[in-house]
Design an enzyme around this catalytic site. Structure first.
Site, PDB file in Angstrom:
ATOM      1  N   ASP A 344       0.850  -1.177   0.000  1.00 51.09           N
ATOM      2  CA  ASP A 344       0.000   0.000   0.000  1.00 51.09           C
ATOM      3  C   ASP A 344       0.894   1.239   0.000  1.00 51.09           C
ATOM      4  O   ASP A 344       2.085   1.163   0.308  1.00 51.09           O
ATOM      5  CB  ASP A 344      -0.897  -0.023   1.237  1.00 51.09           C
ATOM      6  CG  ASP A 344      -1.972   1.050   1.166  1.00 51.09           C
ATOM      7  OD1 ASP A 344      -2.173   1.620   0.080  1.00 51.09           O
ATOM      8  OD2 ASP A 344      -2.597   1.326   2.204  1.00 51.09           O
ATOM      9  N   ASP A 613      -2.145  -3.300   6.313  1.00 50.14           N
ATOM     10  CA  ASP A 613      -2.471  -3.170   7.730  1.00 50.14           C
ATOM     11  C   ASP A 613      -3.935  -2.858   7.973  1.00 50.14           C
ATOM     12  O   ASP A 613      -4.336  -2.620   9.105  1.00 50.14           O
ATOM     13  CB  ASP A 613      -1.616  -2.073   8.365  1.00 50.14           C
ATOM     14  CG  ASP A 613      -1.871  -0.701   7.740  1.00 50.14           C
ATOM     15  OD1 ASP A 613      -2.627  -0.632   6.751  1.00 50.14           O
ATOM     16  OD2 ASP A 613      -1.320   0.301   8.233  1.00 50.14           O
ATOM     17  N   ASP A 617      -7.362  -5.630   3.863  1.00 47.36           N
ATOM     18  CA  ASP A 617      -6.146  -6.288   3.380  1.00 47.36           C
ATOM     19  C   ASP A 617      -6.093  -7.779   3.732  1.00 47.36           C
ATOM     20  O   ASP A 617      -5.178  -8.476   3.300  1.00 47.36           O
ATOM     21  CB  ASP A 617      -4.897  -5.612   3.970  1.00 47.36           C
ATOM     22  CG  ASP A 617      -4.692  -4.210   3.420  1.00 47.36           C
ATOM     23  OD1 ASP A 617      -4.857  -4.034   2.204  1.00 47.36           O
ATOM     24  OD2 ASP A 617      -4.393  -3.301   4.202  1.00 47.36           O
ATOM     25  N   ASN A 681      29.531 -41.949   3.077  1.00 46.49           N
ATOM     26  CA  ASN A 681      29.990 -42.882   4.116  1.00 46.49           C
ATOM     27  C   ASN A 681      29.206 -44.186   4.100  1.00 46.49           C
ATOM     28  O   ASN A 681      29.791 -45.277   4.189  1.00 46.49           O
ATOM     29  CB  ASN A 681      29.868 -42.226   5.498  1.00 46.49           C
ATOM     30  CG  ASN A 681      30.928 -41.165   5.715  1.00 46.49           C
ATOM     31  OD1 ASN A 681      31.944 -41.133   5.026  1.00 46.49           O
ATOM     32  ND2 ASN A 681      30.694 -40.280   6.672  1.00 46.49           N
ATOM     33  N   ASN A 706      27.510 -41.145  12.987  1.00 44.26           N
ATOM     34  CA  ASN A 706      26.429 -40.259  12.562  1.00 44.26           C
ATOM     35  C   ASN A 706      26.169 -39.170  13.590  1.00 44.26           C
ATOM     36  O   ASN A 706      25.974 -37.998  13.252  1.00 44.26           O
ATOM     37  CB  ASN A 706      25.159 -41.084  12.335  1.00 44.26           C
ATOM     38  CG  ASN A 706      24.087 -40.301  11.592  1.00 44.26           C
ATOM     39  OD1 ASN A 706      24.389 -39.614  10.637  1.00 44.26           O
ATOM     40  ND2 ASN A 706      22.859 -40.411  12.046  1.00 44.26           N
ATOM     41  N   ASP A 710      27.132 -34.870  13.312  1.00 41.42           N
ATOM     42  CA  ASP A 710      26.046 -33.894  13.398  1.00 41.42           C
ATOM     43  C   ASP A 710      26.379 -32.730  14.330  1.00 41.42           C
ATOM     44  O   ASP A 710      25.772 -31.665  14.231  1.00 41.42           O
ATOM     45  CB  ASP A 710      24.750 -34.566  13.887  1.00 41.42           C
ATOM     46  CG  ASP A 710      23.935 -35.134  12.732  1.00 41.42           C
ATOM     47  OD1 ASP A 710      24.031 -34.575  11.629  1.00 41.42           O
ATOM     48  OD2 ASP A 710      23.218 -36.120  12.945  1.00 41.42           O
TER      49      ASP A 710
END
Length: 867
Positions: A344, A613, A617, A681, A706, A710
């Site tokens: 707007d 707003d 809208d 892997n 694993n 991580d």
């Protein structure tokens, strides 16, 4: 069926009992208040707290309370994890109890780690959402107070004003010119007038004019209502609870899901094939099962949901620092992908502090009468707050002691005008003059449509037909100068009359109210910054095309192409699909056309943001890929938005877009790292198991690998992002990720097999030394390769964040220390000779160098559309 009043002493008791079974709209207000054990002054605070613990106060809040253990349970609901735990349980009772305990411990540790990360992310986001929560004004202890909508309970008395959302299904106690938008519930296009009364129990939803319903919102007027039902007991809750709780998935969510399906298919094939081959090679069945399942876990990026949550919540916290509150985490990806922003004009691109420039007659001369009539209209209107009326009230104050408001026809988005009926002071009318005056103010065309005459500069009245051309020319002249110009008209009515929409006819056009709202300081620079980020700004405004074009030119949009509301009205969807991307400005737009513009832009392949707003809208905010509102917006706009800006300034959004793109980039880094490293892997482990006489890694060692790889990746949310990844919109691209996984997974696997050869044929390693050597090489190389994959630049040109560097170094140290620790025996490790460590170090160095070279070649030759 007929309605009845309150039960009296002469009525049978069954009549009173029957009232309890009637719906709230079939009861008088007094009856419902008595049934709900409340009063017109509302509940006490203590009673409200008691009821909050009894009722499910809202759809969303009930979900939040019941979902507290959901993230913890979800960590262990993967079929592979469950099968692995069952298999470990079998081994616990059959033979290898130590291994089983270690496997279960690693799985539990991984799950708890993911839960801790997601819980922290969720709590952080909830704290941010609390700052922009939608609230309702309720009467507690007889006094108005704002409480979150989730805490509204049956029996609460709520005060409504324009823009307010309805917190439940309610009966109207009092109302003044109340109009409610029920489109979300009934599909009715225009606002519905509501007023107190009593309706038949079998009346359909659209005819319950004495009630307001959850999921709707006030367009204009005021009211006091009593809440009869909340949450799933409401009409909205029964009809569309699931739709409300499950918004459409974003591109990122769909990408993660489709990629997850692909990994699941690969994993299933891998488990079956490796298990069958190992059994065929006469290896122990239980060990083979555990080994196959551990491989599946190793291939799957277990912490992906947690990592995504952490990255997005970290991004949400960073956005909060630049005054952008994230209401829906998954929408951060869409913010990074956004390439068209519809906004707007008023308050976003302009100062938003509208000033009255002048009030003039039809000839353009200053007019005291036009200013007075504008002031009367603005002072007595009771609809939603708007900056125009506020500007009129502040510009100059008149003495209204002799006037009094008699009636009002509120503004609506169809008529585009507001009418006020006032009594006039005797001195103003003189002998024989009427005692009532109706003043109408609004869009010029809408005001002219209800006028029959116009007042000329000398005070005489002339026919509108002869003056309309000159009026429209003056309007075009003022609009071309960038002024927003409204029409003002009046009409004398007899004493005691009231007005409605039908009385808006035969009026006298008095003149123009000229308003100024200059562009914000620095807004042209902000528009250019958005353009540099690959975001095209399109202005959508209700102002006429001349005003819009003037503002556009001031924003650095030379000769903007304008599409106006009347053109949109006659344009087919197919034509709008072609024209919308070409337009710079959409002027004279009606509220229902905003959503149509957004949908046309989306259909043409753009990721569209919409910033609004106002009450009108909401539908556009829902339709947009990225709904943006501000903290000062009406409730319905904030509820529909994905992001809420604490400052109504596009420069805030520029910062938010950058953070959104950085968040998206860091999330993809984990996807690249986890999938490529895990794939490489696990492919190596699976292949080596076919020609080795022993399992290359024990199941517990695979799970430990694993888990440890991580750890560095969990800090990726803090990592720096290269500038080129922020300069343009980013989108999820599964094909690109698959290419990355295959290329870098293959490179990883090549060096794994090189490690096998060196350990077996050069170092002549024993089984324990082989497993330990490969574990060390696998974990350290996966940790270091993070530093390569995290950037498209050379590793020397882009430094990682401190947390990522520290986590990587920590994993390397722990990996080297494990074979020397007291845990080595339990985990199946043994200390490595210096020579073996040297060979492993050489392989790791070659791997990192090769990956660095391959990265440059890959990004030069593989298309990166969307990433």
């Amino acid at each position: 069926m007929t309605t009845t009043g309150l039960p009296t002493a002469t009525q049978p008791r069954s009549a009173a009992r029957d009232q309890a079974s009637l719906p709230h709209w079939a009861l008088d207000p007094a009856e419902l208040l008595q049934q709900l054990k409340t009063t017109p002054g509302g509940l006490s605070s203590s009673e409200a707290r008691r009821r909050l613990a009894t009722y499910a106060p809202s759809i969303g809040s009930s979900r939040r309370r019941t979902a507290s253990l959901g993230p913890l349970v979800s960590q262990f609901t993967s079929p592979i994890i469950l099968i692995l735990l069952v298999a470990a349980g079998l081994s616990l009772f059959l033979q290898d109890q130590t291994d089983a305990v270690i496997i279960v411990t690693i799985v539990l540790l991984s799950g708890l780690l993911g839960f801790w990360q997601e819980r922290g992310a969720r709590n952080a986001v909830e704290k941010l959402l609390a700052t922009v929560s939608v609230k309702a004004t309720v009467l507690r202890d007889g006094k108005p107070q704002a409480v979150p909508v989730a805490e509204v309970v049956p029996g609460d008395v709520v005060q409504l004003s324009a823009g307010a959302g309805i917190p439940g299904d309610c009966l109207i106690l009092e109302s003044t010119d109340l109009f409610v938008d029920e489109a979300a519930l009934t599909g009715e296009t225009f606002p519905v007038e509501k007023q107190p009364g009593r309706i038949l129990a079998d009346a359909p939803l659209a005819r319950r004019t004495n009630s307001v319903f959850m999921g709707t919102h006030v367009v204009s007027g005021t009211a006091k209502i009593v809440v009869a039902a909340t949450g799933t007991a409401t009409e909205f809750g029964r009809i569309s609870d699931r739709l409300r709780l499950r918004p459409p998935a974003t591109d990122f969510e769909r990408g993660v899901r489709s990629f997850g399906y692909l990994l699941a298919e690969v994993t299933l094939i891998l488990v079956i094939a490796i298990f069958a081959i190992n059994v065929y090679l006469s290896k122990p069945v239980l060990d083979s099962l555990l080994f196959s399942l551990a491989l599946a876990v190793g291939l799957t990026p277990q912490l992906l949901p947690a990592i995504i949550s952490v990255n997005l919540s970290h991004g949400a916290r960073r956005m909060a620092q630049v005054k952008v509150i994230v209401k829906r985490l998954a929408a951060i990806e869409n913010l990074g992908s956004m390439n068209v922003l519809c906004s707007d004009k008023t308050g976003t691109l302009t100062e938003g502090v509208i000033q009255v420039k002048s009030a003039v007659d039809v000839a353009g001369n200053e007019s005291e009468k036009v200013l007075l009539y504008s002031y009367l209209n603005a002072s007595y209107e009771s609809g939603f707050f708007n900056p125009i009326d506020e500007a009129v009230r502040k510009h100059r104050q008149f003495d209204l002691s002799g006037y009094g408001k008699l009636d009002e026809v509120p503004y609506d988005f169809v008529r585009k005008r507001l009418s006020i009926l006032v009594s006039t002071p005797p001195i103003a009318g003189g002998a024989g003059s009427p005692e009532s005056l109706m003043v109408t103010k609004g869009a010029l065309t809408s005001v002219l449509d209800v006028c029959a005459q116009a007042e000329m500069a000398d005070g005489k009245l002339g026919g509108l037909e002869t003056l309309r051309t000159s009026i429209e020319q003056k309007y075009a002249e003022l609009s071309g100068q960038g002024f927003r110009t409204l029409g003002v008209a009046y009409k004398n009515l007899p004493s005691g009359a009231l007005i409605d929409k039908d009385d808006e006819t035969g009026m006298v056009f008095a003149g123009f109210l000229v308003l100024a709202d200059p562009p914000k300081a620095g807004i042209e620079k902000t528009v250019q910054e958005l353009k540099a980020l690959g975001i095209t700004l399109k202005i959508i405004t209700g102002d006429n095309r001349l005003v819009a074009a003037n503002v556009g030119s001031q924003l650095g949009i030379p000769n903007p192409r304008v599409l106006a509301g009347p053109e949109l009205h006659t344009m087919s969807d197919a034509a709008l699909f072609r024209q919308a991307p070409l337009a710079d400005l959409f002027a004279e737009v009606e509220p229902n056309q905003k959503e149509r513009i957004i949908l046309a832009l989306k259909k043409s392949g753009h990721v569209v943001g919409y910033m609004g707003d106002g009450i009108n809208d909401a539908s556009a905010l829902h339709a947009a890929d990225v709904g943006l509102s501000v903290d000062s917006a009406v409730d319905v706009a904030k509820e529909a938005a994905d992001f809420v800006l604490l400052d109504k300034d596009l420069s805030v959004l520029v910062d938010g877009v950058r953070v959104g793109r950085e968040t998206f980039a860091n999330t993809l880094k984990y996807v690249f790292m986890a999938t490529s490293a895990n794939f490489g892997n696990m492919f190596s482990v699976a292949g080596s198991s076919l020609f080795l006489s022993f399992l290359p890694l024990l199941p517990k060692q695979i799970l430990l690998t694993n888990l440890m790889t991580d750890f560095p990746e969990m800090t990726i949310a803090t990592d720096r992002v290269d500038a080129e990844l922020v300069e343009r919109p980013q989108r999820w691209n599964v094909r690109f990720i698959l290419s990355f996984m295959l290329v870098f997974g293959l490179i990883s696997s090549i060096f794994d097999y090189l490690t096998f050869g060196l350990l077996l044929f050069v170092a002549k390693a024993s089984t324990e030394e082989f497993r330990t050597g490969w574990f060390v090489e696998s974990v350290i190389s996966a940790a270091l390769i993070v530093l390569v994959i995290r950037t498209r630049r050379s590793g020397f040109q882009s430094r990682p964040s401190r947390p990522l560097a520290i986590a990587t170094l920590g994993v390397v140290i722990v990996t080297l220390a494990l074979p020397l620790s007291p845990l080595a025996g339990l985990l199946g490790f043994t200390p490595l000779p210096i020579g073996v460590l040297g060979l492993v170090a050489v392989v790791i160095a070659l791997y990192v160098a090769t990956a660095e070279v391959a990265k440059g070649i890959f990004y030069r030759h593989v298309r990166m559309e969307g990433i």
